[in-house]
Design a protein around this motif. Structure first.
Motif, short mmCIF file in Angstrom:
data_model
loop_
_atom_site.label_atom_id
_atom_site.label_comp_id
_atom_site.label_asym_id
_atom_site.label_seq_id
_atom_site.Cartn_x
_atom_site.Cartn_y
_atom_site.Cartn_z
N GLU A 1 0.56 31.62 -17.83
CA GLU A 1 1.84 31.15 -17.32
C GLU A 1 1.91 31.27 -15.81
O GLU A 1 2.36 30.37 -15.11
N LYS A 2 1.41 32.38 -15.26
CA LYS A 2 1.45 32.59 -13.81
C LYS A 2 0.45 31.72 -13.07
O LYS A 2 0.61 31.47 -11.88
N ARG B 1 6.44 23.92 -14.14
CA ARG B 1 7.45 24.80 -14.74
C ARG B 1 8.38 24.07 -15.71
O ARG B 1 8.84 24.64 -16.66
N ARG C 1 8.71 23.08 -30.24
CA ARG C 1 9.22 24.24 -29.51
C ARG C 1 9.86 25.25 -30.48
O ARG C 1 9.66 26.44 -30.36
N ARG D 1 1.17 25.45 -22.27
CA ARG D 1 2.02 26.06 -21.23
C ARG D 1 3.36 26.51 -21.82
O ARG D 1 3.85 27.60 -21.50
N ALA D 2 3.94 25.68 -22.69
CA ALA D 2 5.21 26.05 -23.31
C ALA D 2 5.05 27.31 -24.16
O ALA D 2 5.90 28.20 -24.12
N GLN E 1 4.93 30.31 -21.94
CA GLN E 1 6.26 30.65 -21.46
C GLN E 1 7.07 31.36 -22.54
O GLN E 1 7.74 32.36 -22.28
N GLY F 1 5.85 34.80 -23.10
CA GLY F 1 6.19 35.65 -21.96
C GLY F 1 7.61 36.17 -22.01
O GLY F 1 7.93 37.18 -21.41
N ARG F 2 8.48 35.48 -22.75
CA ARG F 2 9.87 35.89 -22.86
C ARG F 2 10.14 36.78 -24.06
O ARG F 2 11.17 37.42 -24.12
#
Length: 82
Positions: A25-26, A33, A42, A73-74, A77, A80-81
Protein backbone atom coordinates in the motif's frame (compact mmCIF):
# COMPACT_ATOMS: atom_id res chain seq x y z
CA UNK A 1 -3.23 -28.77 9.75
CA UNK A 2 -6.60 -29.78 8.30
CA UNK A 3 -8.89 -27.28 6.55
CA UNK A 4 -11.38 -27.66 9.42
CA UNK A 5 -8.89 -26.16 11.89
CA UNK A 6 -8.53 -22.94 9.86
CA UNK A 7 -10.27 -20.98 12.62
CA UNK A 8 -7.05 -21.15 14.63
CA UNK A 9 -5.03 -18.42 12.93
CA UNK A 10 -1.28 -18.27 13.33
CA UNK A 11 -0.54 -14.81 14.78
CA UNK A 12 2.88 -14.77 13.08
CA UNK A 13 1.29 -15.38 9.68
CA UNK A 14 -1.20 -12.58 10.30
CA UNK A 15 1.58 -10.15 11.21
CA UNK A 16 3.49 -11.18 8.09
CA UNK A 17 0.47 -10.51 5.87
CA UNK A 18 -0.04 -7.11 7.44
CA UNK A 19 3.63 -6.30 6.83
CA UNK A 20 3.41 -7.36 3.18
CA UNK A 21 0.20 -5.53 2.41
CA UNK A 22 1.31 -2.48 4.37
CA UNK A 23 4.44 -2.34 2.25
CA UNK A 24 2.42 -2.74 -0.96
CA UNK A 25 0.00 0.00 0.00
CA UNK A 26 2.81 2.43 0.86
CA UNK A 27 4.75 1.59 -2.30
CA UNK A 28 2.03 2.55 -4.78
CA UNK A 29 2.44 5.74 -6.79
CA UNK A 30 0.67 8.75 -5.28
CA UNK A 31 -1.98 8.82 -7.99
CA UNK A 32 -3.11 5.28 -7.18
CA UNK A 33 -4.96 6.17 -3.97
CA UNK A 34 -8.43 6.46 -5.57
CA UNK A 35 -8.96 2.84 -6.53
CA UNK A 36 -12.09 1.75 -8.35
CA UNK A 37 -13.14 -1.84 -7.70
CA UNK A 38 -16.61 -3.27 -8.30
CA UNK A 39 -18.71 -2.94 -5.11
CA UNK A 40 -19.37 -6.70 -4.88
CA UNK A 41 -15.65 -7.49 -5.05
CA UNK A 42 -14.88 -4.82 -2.46
CA UNK A 43 -17.55 -6.33 -0.16
CA UNK A 44 -16.00 -9.79 -0.55
CA UNK A 45 -12.55 -8.38 0.20
CA UNK A 46 -13.89 -6.74 3.36
CA UNK A 47 -15.42 -10.05 4.44
CA UNK A 48 -12.10 -11.78 3.70
CA UNK A 49 -10.20 -9.24 5.79
CA UNK A 50 -12.62 -9.81 8.66
CA UNK A 51 -12.25 -13.60 8.40
CA UNK A 52 -15.82 -14.10 7.22
CA UNK A 53 -15.14 -15.87 3.90
CA UNK A 54 -15.45 -19.67 4.03
CA UNK A 55 -12.22 -21.49 3.20
CA UNK A 56 -13.93 -23.06 0.19
CA UNK A 57 -14.40 -19.61 -1.40
CA UNK A 58 -10.96 -18.09 -0.78
CA UNK A 59 -9.30 -19.48 -3.91
CA UNK A 60 -12.01 -18.06 -6.18
CA UNK A 61 -11.75 -14.69 -4.45
CA UNK A 62 -7.97 -14.64 -4.83
CA UNK A 63 -8.36 -15.42 -8.53
CA UNK A 64 -10.66 -12.40 -8.89
CA UNK A 65 -8.31 -10.14 -6.95
CA UNK A 66 -5.27 -11.16 -9.01
CA UNK A 67 -6.96 -10.15 -12.27
CA UNK A 68 -6.10 -6.49 -11.84
CA UNK A 69 -3.53 -4.35 -10.04
CA UNK A 70 -6.39 -2.15 -8.80
CA UNK A 71 -7.93 -5.10 -6.97
CA UNK A 72 -4.61 -5.97 -5.35
CA UNK A 73 -4.20 -2.34 -4.26
CA UNK A 74 -7.74 -2.26 -2.88
CA UNK A 75 -7.11 -5.44 -0.87
CA UNK A 76 -3.90 -3.94 0.51
CA UNK A 77 -5.81 -0.84 1.59
CA UNK A 78 -8.57 -2.89 3.20
CA UNK A 79 -6.12 -5.11 5.06
CA UNK A 80 -4.24 -2.02 6.22
CA UNK A 81 -7.39 -0.74 7.91
CA UNK A 82 -8.47 -3.99 9.58
Amino acid sequence: MSPDSSSEADPNAEDGLKDIFGFLEKSFPDGARDITVPPELRRLMMEFAEGKIPASEIEALCTQILRSPESIRALAQILGRV
